[in-house]
Scaffold this motif. Sequence first.
Motif, PDB file in Angstrom:
ATOM      1  N   UNK A 151       0.852  -1.199   0.000  1.00 46.92           N
ATOM      2  CA  UNK A 151       0.000   0.000   0.000  1.00 46.92           C
ATOM      3  C   UNK A 151       0.885   1.246   0.000  1.00 46.92           C
ATOM      4  N   UNK A 152       1.903   1.255   0.853  1.00 47.95           N
ATOM      5  CA  UNK A 152       2.819   2.397   0.919  1.00 47.95           C
ATOM      6  C   UNK A 152       3.500   2.622  -0.424  1.00 47.95           C
ATOM      7  N   UNK A 153       3.932   1.543  -1.041  1.00 47.90           N
ATOM      8  CA  UNK A 153       4.601   1.656  -2.339  1.00 47.90           C
ATOM      9  C   UNK A 153       3.667   2.226  -3.402  1.00 47.90           C
ATOM     10  N   UNK A 154       2.429   1.759  -3.420  1.00 44.65           N
ATOM     11  CA  UNK A 154       1.477   2.200  -4.445  1.00 44.65           C
ATOM     12  C   UNK A 154       1.056   3.651  -4.287  1.00 44.65           C
ATOM     13  N   UNK A 155       0.865   4.089  -3.048  1.00 47.48           N
ATOM     14  CA  UNK A 155       0.346   5.440  -2.843  1.00 47.48           C
ATOM     15  C   UNK A 155       1.436   6.465  -2.535  1.00 47.48           C
ATOM     16  N   UNK A 156       2.630   6.000  -2.227  1.00 44.19           N
ATOM     17  CA  UNK A 156       3.730   6.914  -1.960  1.00 44.19           C
ATOM     18  C   UNK A 156       3.608   7.655  -0.645  1.00 44.19           C
ATOM     19  N   UNK A 187      -6.769 -11.232  11.384  1.00 44.59           N
ATOM     20  CA  UNK A 187      -6.640 -12.051  12.581  1.00 44.59           C
ATOM     21  C   UNK A 187      -5.496 -11.535  13.414  1.00 44.59           C
ATOM     22  N   UNK A 188      -5.671 -11.506  14.722  1.00 43.39           N
ATOM     23  CA  UNK A 188      -4.630 -10.956  15.575  1.00 43.39           C
ATOM     24  C   UNK A 188      -4.417  -9.495  15.250  1.00 43.39           C
ATOM     25  N   UNK A 189      -3.172  -9.144  14.979  1.00 43.16           N
ATOM     26  CA  UNK A 189      -2.850  -7.760  14.635  1.00 43.16           C
ATOM     27  C   UNK A 189      -2.619  -7.581  13.144  1.00 43.16           C
ATOM     28  N   UNK A 190      -2.911  -8.593  12.355  1.00 42.78           N
ATOM     29  CA  UNK A 190      -2.687  -8.528  10.910  1.00 42.78           C
ATOM     30  C   UNK A 190      -3.861  -7.867  10.202  1.00 42.78           C
ATOM     31  N   UNK A 191      -3.535  -6.903   9.335  1.00 44.16           N
ATOM     32  CA  UNK A 191      -4.545  -6.237   8.534  1.00 44.16           C
ATOM     33  C   UNK A 191      -4.064  -6.160   7.091  1.00 44.16           C
ATOM     34  N   UNK A 192      -5.003  -5.962   6.190  1.00 51.07           N
ATOM     35  CA  UNK A 192      -4.685  -5.793   4.776  1.00 51.07           C
ATOM     36  C   UNK A 192      -5.782  -4.936   4.160  1.00 51.07           C
ATOM     37  N   UNK A 193      -5.453  -4.321   3.042  1.00 52.09           N
ATOM     38  CA  UNK A 193      -6.398  -3.467   2.337  1.00 52.09           C
ATOM     39  C   UNK A 193      -6.896  -4.164   1.094  1.00 52.09           C
ATOM     40  N   UNK A 194      -8.152  -3.917   0.737  1.00 51.61           N
ATOM     41  CA  UNK A 194      -8.698  -4.432  -0.509  1.00 51.61           C
ATOM     42  C   UNK A 194      -8.039  -3.657  -1.653  1.00 51.61           C
ATOM     43  N   UNK A 195      -7.417  -4.381  -2.562  1.00 49.67           N
ATOM     44  CA  UNK A 195      -6.682  -3.756  -3.653  1.00 49.67           C
ATOM     45  C   UNK A 195      -7.562  -2.815  -4.462  1.00 49.67           C
ATOM     46  N   UNK A 196      -8.805  -3.225  -4.734  1.00 46.68           N
ATOM     47  CA  UNK A 196      -9.677  -2.380  -5.551  1.00 46.68           C
ATOM     48  C   UNK A 196     -10.037  -1.079  -4.839  1.00 46.68           C
ATOM     49  N   UNK A 197     -10.123  -1.083  -3.501  1.00 44.98           N
ATOM     50  CA  UNK A 197     -10.406   0.152  -2.765  1.00 44.98           C
ATOM     51  C   UNK A 197      -9.215   1.110  -2.831  1.00 44.98           C
ATOM     52  N   UNK A 198      -8.005   0.569  -2.728  1.00 46.63           N
ATOM     53  CA  UNK A 198      -6.807   1.406  -2.809  1.00 46.63           C
ATOM     54  C   UNK A 198      -6.684   1.985  -4.220  1.00 46.63           C
ATOM     55  N   UNK A 199      -6.938   1.156  -5.235  1.00 43.04           N
ATOM     56  CA  UNK A 199      -6.877   1.636  -6.622  1.00 43.04           C
ATOM     57  C   UNK A 199      -7.921   2.717  -6.876  1.00 43.04           C
ATOM     58  N   UNK A 200      -9.117   2.554  -6.318  1.00 47.17           N
ATOM     59  CA  UNK A 200     -10.176   3.559  -6.475  1.00 47.17           C
ATOM     60  C   UNK A 200      -9.755   4.863  -5.801  1.00 47.17           C
ATOM     61  N   UNK A 201      -9.107   4.767  -4.627  1.00 47.17           N
ATOM     62  CA  UNK A 201      -8.626   5.963  -3.934  1.00 47.17           C
ATOM     63  C   UNK A 201      -7.583   6.689  -4.784  1.00 47.17           C
ATOM     64  N   UNK A 202      -6.662   5.927  -5.382  1.00 42.66           N
ATOM     65  CA  UNK A 202      -5.631   6.522  -6.239  1.00 42.66           C
ATOM     66  C   UNK A 202      -6.291   7.219  -7.435  1.00 42.66           C
ATOM     67  N   UNK A 203      -7.269   6.584  -8.049  1.00 43.56           N
ATOM     68  CA  UNK A 203      -7.960   7.157  -9.198  1.00 43.56           C
ATOM     69  C   UNK A 203      -8.634   8.479  -8.843  1.00 43.56           C
ATOM     70  N   UNK A 204      -9.270   8.549  -7.675  1.00 46.98           N
ATOM     71  CA  UNK A 204      -9.938   9.796  -7.283  1.00 46.98           C
ATOM     72  C   UNK A 204      -8.918  10.900  -7.013  1.00 46.98           C
ATOM     73  N   UNK A 252      -9.088  10.090   9.821  1.00 46.46           N
ATOM     74  CA  UNK A 252      -9.816  11.268   9.345  1.00 46.46           C
ATOM     75  C   UNK A 252     -10.831  10.929   8.256  1.00 46.46           C
ATOM     76  N   UNK A 253     -10.893   9.669   7.846  1.00 45.20           N
ATOM     77  CA  UNK A 253     -11.826   9.255   6.803  1.00 45.20           C
ATOM     78  C   UNK A 253     -11.359   9.591   5.396  1.00 45.20           C
ATOM     79  N   UNK A 254     -10.065   9.861   5.234  1.00 50.63           N
ATOM     80  CA  UNK A 254      -9.522  10.245   3.931  1.00 50.63           C
ATOM     81  C   UNK A 254      -8.869   9.082   3.182  1.00 50.63           C
ATOM     82  N   UNK A 255      -8.797   7.913   3.810  1.00 47.17           N
ATOM     83  CA  UNK A 255      -8.142   6.760   3.194  1.00 47.17           C
ATOM     84  C   UNK A 255      -8.932   5.507   3.567  1.00 47.17           C
ATOM     85  N   UNK A 256      -8.991   4.516   2.662  1.00 46.44           N
ATOM     86  CA  UNK A 256      -9.745   3.293   2.963  1.00 46.44           C
ATOM     87  C   UNK A 256      -9.221   2.585   4.209  1.00 46.44           C
TER      88      UNK A 256
END
Length: 71
Positions: free
Chosen positions: A24-29, A51-68, A41-45
Amino acid sequence: MGEEIDKGATESRRVTRLIRLPEVQHRVGLGRSTIYRWMAEGKFPKPVQLGGYSVAWAEDEVEAWITTRLK
Protein backbone atom coordinates in the motif's frame (compact mmCIF):
# COMPACT_ATOMS: atom_id res chain seq x y z
CA MET A 1 -34.75 -29.35 -24.86
CA GLY A 2 -31.67 -28.07 -23.03
CA GLU A 3 -31.58 -26.28 -19.74
CA GLU A 4 -31.41 -22.52 -19.65
CA ILE A 5 -28.06 -21.11 -18.61
CA ASP A 6 -28.01 -18.49 -15.88
CA LYS A 7 -25.82 -15.68 -17.25
CA GLY A 8 -25.00 -14.48 -13.74
CA ALA A 9 -23.54 -17.87 -12.89
CA THR A 10 -21.34 -18.01 -15.99
CA GLU A 11 -19.86 -14.51 -15.77
CA SER A 12 -16.37 -14.46 -14.32
CA ARG A 13 -16.27 -13.17 -10.79
CA ARG A 14 -13.71 -10.59 -9.84
CA VAL A 15 -11.66 -11.70 -6.88
CA THR A 16 -10.61 -8.94 -4.53
CA ARG A 17 -6.94 -9.22 -3.70
CA LEU A 18 -5.80 -8.13 -0.25
CA ILE A 19 -2.56 -6.18 -0.02
CA ARG A 20 -0.42 -5.55 3.04
CA LEU A 21 0.95 -2.24 4.30
CA PRO A 22 4.34 -2.26 2.48
CA GLU A 23 2.59 -2.66 -0.88
CA VAL A 24 0.00 0.00 0.00
CA GLN A 25 2.82 2.40 0.92
CA HIS A 26 4.60 1.66 -2.34
CA ARG A 27 1.48 2.20 -4.45
CA VAL A 28 0.35 5.44 -2.84
CA GLY A 29 3.73 6.91 -1.96
CA LEU A 30 2.78 7.65 1.64
CA GLY A 31 4.30 6.65 4.94
CA ARG A 32 2.68 4.47 7.57
CA SER A 33 1.84 7.40 9.88
CA THR A 34 0.15 9.37 7.12
CA ILE A 35 -1.90 6.37 6.00
CA TYR A 36 -3.14 5.69 9.53
CA ARG A 37 -3.82 9.38 10.23
CA TRP A 38 -5.81 9.73 7.00
CA MET A 39 -7.74 6.55 7.86
CA ALA A 40 -8.73 8.11 11.19
CA GLU A 41 -9.82 11.27 9.35
CA GLY A 42 -11.83 9.26 6.80
CA LYS A 43 -9.52 10.24 3.93
CA PHE A 44 -8.14 6.76 3.19
CA PRO A 45 -9.74 3.29 2.96
CA LYS A 46 -9.75 1.24 6.13
CA PRO A 47 -8.15 -2.21 6.18
CA VAL A 48 -9.81 -5.52 6.95
CA GLN A 49 -8.75 -7.52 9.99
CA LEU A 50 -7.06 -10.79 9.05
CA GLY A 51 -6.64 -12.05 12.58
CA GLY A 52 -4.63 -10.96 15.58
CA TYR A 53 -2.85 -7.76 14.63
CA SER A 54 -2.69 -8.53 10.91
CA VAL A 55 -4.55 -6.24 8.53
CA ALA A 56 -4.68 -5.79 4.78
CA TRP A 57 -6.40 -3.47 2.34
CA ALA A 58 -8.70 -4.43 -0.51
CA GLU A 59 -6.68 -3.76 -3.65
CA ASP A 60 -9.68 -2.38 -5.55
CA GLU A 61 -10.41 0.15 -2.77
CA VAL A 62 -6.81 1.41 -2.81
CA GLU A 63 -6.88 1.64 -6.62
CA ALA A 64 -10.18 3.56 -6.48
CA TRP A 65 -8.63 5.96 -3.93
CA ILE A 66 -5.63 6.52 -6.24
CA THR A 67 -7.96 7.16 -9.20
CA THR A 68 -9.94 9.80 -7.28
CA ARG A 69 -6.69 11.55 -6.28
CA LEU A 70 -5.59 11.74 -9.91
CA LYS A 71 -8.71 13.62 -11.01
